[in-house]
Design a protein around this motif. Sequence first.
Motif, PDB file in Angstrom:
ATOM      1  N   ASN A  30       5.086   2.758   7.778  1.00 41.31           N
ATOM      2  CA  ASN A  30       6.239   3.592   8.103  1.00 41.31           C
ATOM      3  C   ASN A  30       6.663   4.407   6.894  1.00 41.31           C
ATOM      4  OD1 ASN A  30       7.135   2.259  10.874  1.00 41.31           O
ATOM      5  ND2 ASN A  30       6.659   0.599   9.460  1.00 41.31           N
ATOM      6  N   LEU A  31       6.939   5.694   7.094  1.00 40.73           N
ATOM      7  CA  LEU A  31       7.399   6.569   6.027  1.00 40.73           C
ATOM      8  C   LEU A  31       8.911   6.689   6.115  1.00 40.73           C
ATOM      9  CD1 LEU A  31       5.664   9.769   4.786  1.00 40.73           C
ATOM     10  CD2 LEU A  31       8.110   9.841   5.300  1.00 40.73           C
ATOM     11  N   LEU A  32       9.602   6.306   5.042  1.00 42.33           N
ATOM     12  CA  LEU A  32      11.059   6.208   5.040  1.00 42.33           C
ATOM     13  C   LEU A  32      11.646   7.116   3.965  1.00 42.33           C
ATOM     14  CD1 LEU A  32      11.074   2.300   4.964  1.00 42.33           C
ATOM     15  CD2 LEU A  32      11.262   3.727   7.028  1.00 42.33           C
ATOM     16  N   PRO A  33      12.605   7.977   4.299  1.00 38.28           N
ATOM     17  CA  PRO A  33      13.259   8.818   3.284  1.00 38.28           C
ATOM     18  C   PRO A  33      14.161   7.984   2.379  1.00 38.28           C
ATOM     19  CG  PRO A  33      14.288   9.121   5.435  1.00 38.28           C
ATOM     20  CD  PRO A  33      13.100   8.244   5.660  1.00 38.28           C
ATOM     21  N   LEU A  34      14.162   8.301   1.080  1.00 35.47           N
ATOM     22  CA  LEU A  34      14.990   7.594   0.104  1.00 35.47           C
ATOM     23  C   LEU A  34      16.243   8.406  -0.197  1.00 35.47           C
ATOM     24  CD1 LEU A  34      12.175   6.416  -2.358  1.00 35.47           C
ATOM     25  CD2 LEU A  34      13.295   5.100  -0.546  1.00 35.47           C
ATOM     26  N   PRO A  35      17.370   7.738  -0.426  1.00 33.44           N
ATOM     27  CA  PRO A  35      18.632   8.455  -0.630  1.00 33.44           C
ATOM     28  C   PRO A  35      18.639   9.344  -1.866  1.00 33.44           C
ATOM     29  CG  PRO A  35      18.882   6.103  -1.104  1.00 33.44           C
ATOM     30  CD  PRO A  35      17.551   6.275  -0.457  1.00 33.44           C
ATOM     31  N   GLY A  36      17.882   8.978  -2.890  1.00 31.45           N
ATOM     32  CA  GLY A  36      17.858   9.780  -4.110  1.00 31.45           C
ATOM     33  C   GLY A  36      16.790  10.852  -4.096  1.00 31.45           C
ATOM     34  N   GLY A  37      16.100  11.010  -2.969  1.00 32.67           N
ATOM     35  CA  GLY A  37      15.004  11.968  -2.880  1.00 32.67           C
ATOM     36  C   GLY A  37      13.676  11.255  -2.821  1.00 32.67           C
ATOM     37  N   GLY A  38      12.715  11.884  -2.215  1.00 30.72           N
ATOM     38  CA  GLY A  38      11.405  11.273  -2.065  1.00 30.72           C
ATOM     39  C   GLY A  38      11.330  10.390  -0.836  1.00 30.72           C
ATOM     40  N   VAL A  39      10.140   9.834  -0.591  1.00 31.87           N
ATOM     41  CA  VAL A  39       9.923   8.987   0.576  1.00 31.87           C
ATOM     42  C   VAL A  39       9.104   7.762   0.174  1.00 31.87           C
ATOM     43  CG1 VAL A  39      10.072  10.827   2.293  1.00 31.87           C
ATOM     44  CG2 VAL A  39       7.891  10.369   1.185  1.00 31.87           C
ATOM     45  N   LEU A  40       9.230   6.721   0.994  1.00 32.17           N
ATOM     46  CA  LEU A  40       8.541   5.458   0.752  1.00 32.17           C
ATOM     47  C   LEU A  40       7.730   5.091   1.982  1.00 32.17           C
ATOM     48  CD1 LEU A  40       8.239   2.823  -1.047  1.00 32.17           C
ATOM     49  CD2 LEU A  40      10.136   1.912   0.311  1.00 32.17           C
ATOM     50  N   ILE A  41       6.453   4.711   1.780  1.00 26.69           N
ATOM     51  CA  ILE A  41       5.613   4.213   2.862  1.00 26.69           C
ATOM     52  C   ILE A  41       5.520   2.703   2.716  1.00 26.69           C
ATOM     53  CG2 ILE A  41       3.334   4.250   3.938  1.00 26.69           C
ATOM     54  CD1 ILE A  41       2.968   7.081   2.851  1.00 26.69           C
ATOM     55  N   ASP A  42       6.083   1.975   3.676  1.00 28.40           N
ATOM     56  CA  ASP A  42       6.000   0.512   3.679  1.00 28.40           C
ATOM     57  C   ASP A  42       4.787   0.120   4.512  1.00 28.40           C
ATOM     58  OD1 ASP A  42       6.623  -2.107   3.176  1.00 28.40           O
ATOM     59  OD2 ASP A  42       8.073  -2.275   4.810  1.00 28.40           O
ATOM     60  N   THR A  43       4.015  -0.835   4.039  1.00 28.84           N
ATOM     61  CA  THR A  43       2.784  -1.226   4.723  1.00 28.84           C
ATOM     62  C   THR A  43       2.840  -2.696   5.134  1.00 28.84           C
ATOM     63  OG1 THR A  43       1.647  -1.920   2.694  1.00 28.84           O
ATOM     64  CG2 THR A  43       1.471   0.395   3.307  1.00 28.84           C
ATOM     65  N   PRO A  44       2.039  -3.092   6.129  1.00 30.67           N
ATOM     66  CA  PRO A  44       1.948  -4.513   6.472  1.00 30.67           C
ATOM     67  C   PRO A  44       1.363  -5.301   5.306  1.00 30.67           C
ATOM     68  CG  PRO A  44       1.003  -3.128   8.203  1.00 30.67           C
ATOM     69  CD  PRO A  44       1.230  -2.247   7.011  1.00 30.67           C
ATOM     70  N   GLY A  45       1.628  -6.605   5.280  1.00 28.31           N
ATOM     71  CA  GLY A  45       1.031  -7.460   4.253  1.00 28.31           C
ATOM     72  C   GLY A  45      -0.487  -7.427   4.352  1.00 28.31           C
ATOM     73  N   LEU A  46      -1.146  -7.310   3.220  1.00 22.47           N
ATOM     74  CA  LEU A  46      -2.602  -7.188   3.192  1.00 22.47           C
ATOM     75  C   LEU A  46      -3.231  -8.528   2.832  1.00 22.47           C
ATOM     76  CD1 LEU A  46      -2.873  -3.786   1.288  1.00 22.47           C
ATOM     77  CD2 LEU A  46      -2.978  -4.173   3.754  1.00 22.47           C
ATOM     78  N   ARG A  47      -3.945  -9.128   3.791  1.00 22.91           N
ATOM     79  CA  ARG A  47      -4.677 -10.370   3.484  1.00 22.91           C
ATOM     80  C   ARG A  47      -5.935 -10.058   2.692  1.00 22.91           C
ATOM     81  NH1 ARG A  47      -3.220 -11.519   8.994  1.00 22.91           N
ATOM     82  NH2 ARG A  47      -1.713 -13.223   9.136  1.00 22.91           N
ATOM     83  N   GLY A  48      -6.668  -9.037   3.133  1.00 32.62           N
ATOM     84  CA  GLY A  48      -7.902  -8.662   2.460  1.00 32.62           C
ATOM     85  C   GLY A  48      -7.727  -7.333   1.753  1.00 32.62           C
ATOM     86  N   VAL A  49      -8.156  -7.288   0.494  1.00 33.10           N
ATOM     87  CA  VAL A  49      -8.048  -6.065  -0.294  1.00 33.10           C
ATOM     88  C   VAL A  49      -9.423  -5.753  -0.857  1.00 33.10           C
ATOM     89  CG1 VAL A  49      -6.669  -4.830  -2.005  1.00 33.10           C
ATOM     90  CG2 VAL A  49      -5.772  -6.904  -0.964  1.00 33.10           C
ATOM     91  N   GLY A  50     -10.322  -5.296   0.016  1.00 31.72           N
ATOM     92  CA  GLY A  50     -11.674  -4.997  -0.416  1.00 31.72           C
ATOM     93  C   GLY A  50     -11.763  -3.648  -1.087  1.00 31.72           C
ATOM     94  N   LEU A  51     -12.610  -3.549  -2.111  1.00 30.42           N
ATOM     95  CA  LEU A  51     -12.805  -2.277  -2.787  1.00 30.42           C
ATOM     96  C   LEU A  51     -13.580  -1.329  -1.880  1.00 30.42           C
ATOM     97  CD1 LEU A  51     -13.779  -3.355  -6.417  1.00 30.42           C
ATOM     98  CD2 LEU A  51     -11.514  -2.948  -5.450  1.00 30.42           C
ATOM     99  N   TRP A  52     -13.385  -0.041  -2.117  1.00 25.32           N
ATOM    100  CA  TRP A  52     -14.141   0.979  -1.380  1.00 25.32           C
ATOM    101  C   TRP A  52     -14.461   2.117  -2.348  1.00 25.32           C
ATOM    102  CZ3 TRP A  52     -16.950   1.400   2.779  1.00 25.32           C
ATOM    103  CH2 TRP A  52     -17.335   2.669   3.206  1.00 25.32           C
ATOM    104  N   ASP A  53     -15.692   2.093  -2.880  1.00 20.56           N
ATOM    105  CA  ASP A  53     -16.136   3.139  -3.810  1.00 20.56           C
ATOM    106  C   ASP A  53     -15.072   3.383  -4.879  1.00 20.56           C
ATOM    107  OD1 ASP A  53     -17.672   5.039  -4.980  1.00 20.56           O
ATOM    108  OD2 ASP A  53     -17.509   6.525  -3.392  1.00 20.56           O
ATOM    109  N   ALA A  54     -14.711   2.315  -5.585  1.00 22.91           N
ATOM    110  CA  ALA A  54     -13.602   2.379  -6.540  1.00 22.91           C
ATOM    111  C   ALA A  54     -14.064   2.192  -7.972  1.00 22.91           C
ATOM    112  CB  ALA A  54     -12.550   1.325  -6.182  1.00 22.91           C
ATOM    113  N   GLY A  55     -15.227   2.755  -8.313  1.00 27.46           N
ATOM    114  CA  GLY A  55     -15.764   2.583  -9.660  1.00 27.46           C
ATOM    115  C   GLY A  55     -14.847   3.112 -10.734  1.00 27.46           C
ATOM    116  N   HIS A  56     -14.265   4.284 -10.499  1.00 32.01           N
ATOM    117  CA  HIS A  56     -13.335   4.852 -11.482  1.00 32.01           C
ATOM    118  C   HIS A  56     -12.107   3.964 -11.631  1.00 32.01           C
ATOM    119  CE1 HIS A  56     -10.859   7.746 -13.662  1.00 32.01           C
ATOM    120  NE2 HIS A  56      -9.936   7.604 -12.728  1.00 32.01           N
ATOM    121  N   GLY A  57     -11.584   3.471 -10.496  1.00 33.51           N
ATOM    122  CA  GLY A  57     -10.406   2.612 -10.546  1.00 33.51           C
ATOM    123  C   GLY A  57     -10.655   1.325 -11.299  1.00 33.51           C
TER     124      GLY A  57
END
Length: 365
Positions: free
Chosen positions: A247-274
């Motif tokens: 969900n994308l939520l507007p912030l009172p001081g400006g900008g927006v926040l995307i809240d995500t579901p809890g992530l059980r699995g966090v697999g890499l995806w072509d993340a060599g630079h990261g």
Amino acid sequence: MNLSTSPAPSHPLASYGWDEGWAAEFAVHAERGLLPGRVVRVDRGQCDVVTGDGVIRADTAFVTPHDPLRVVCTGDWVAVDPDGSPRYVRTYLPRRTAFVRSTSSKRSEGQILAANVDHAIVALSLAVELDLGRVERFLALAWESGAQPVVVLTKADLVTDPATLAYFVEDVENSAPGVPVLTASAMAGHGVGELAALLGRGTSVLLGASGAGKSTLANALVGEDVMDVRATRDMDGKGRHTTTTRNLLPLPGGGVLIDTPGLRGVGLWDAGHGVGQVFAEIEELARRCRFQDCAHEREPGCAVLDAVEEGELPVRRLDSYRKLVRENQWIVAKSDARLRGDVRDDWRRKQAAGRAAGRAKRAGW
């Protein structure tokens, strides 16, 4: 100021991140009479899009390719029909950044979690033991996305000793070079203002495992209870997923926040630079190794192993680095047959060398 990020304050979508760069990208679609909007939620082939006329419901049937990385996602800027029933998303604008992980399927396809993000907030609960390996994994994905990572240690009110809290912060900082590490207690109001100031007026995505306190933190940043919050188990800090969609939520001081579901699995995806960003000190040491293709296992003249021997590099960091490098190589190789063969050949050579070294050791050579 760069054209791509110059604000467009008179535009009704300016508070959602619309700027001169997006306006230039959208010009060709405006000529067709389409409306610009930003996706605030995606749900089963449809999405909620905030436009200058308010939030509308739109169908994504025209933008549903076989490639799962090119589906419409939260944070996308899209071109939608000006009217009609149903209304359709006709296309989305080229993404500036994209947060992608691999799925848990055996095919290990990529899954896009959020688009056009400036900051990736990694939330970690102090109610349970810190998993530094998981921190490094999240940060690798965050750096790869093009966003600036921020680590927030939540539920800081549970750590009453300032010295212990400082130790936790230092521990995470050592595993997150170049990344701000903040402490926060959304319940007590501690650290929320500092985090909001750091995020500025851009787009932020909130990431973490279920029970990390993301929804509570999101409510504190937004300034009202927009996300449902449930209690976590005392024994392990886990709970049911409070957030089930992004969900994308507007912030009172400006900008927006995307809240995500809890992530059980966090697999890499072509993340060599990261991965290289997260383990910058190991990458720097590797440049001093005698051999350019040094695997930092048992090769002579390995500057990385020398740093471990001298106590300059923790063994845990090196083990985590090796694990993420191998995982990323395997993910990349799955989509490249030639590289897949090279990776397998390399693993076989290392296994053979390990067996030979074991035999030599047992023989007393």
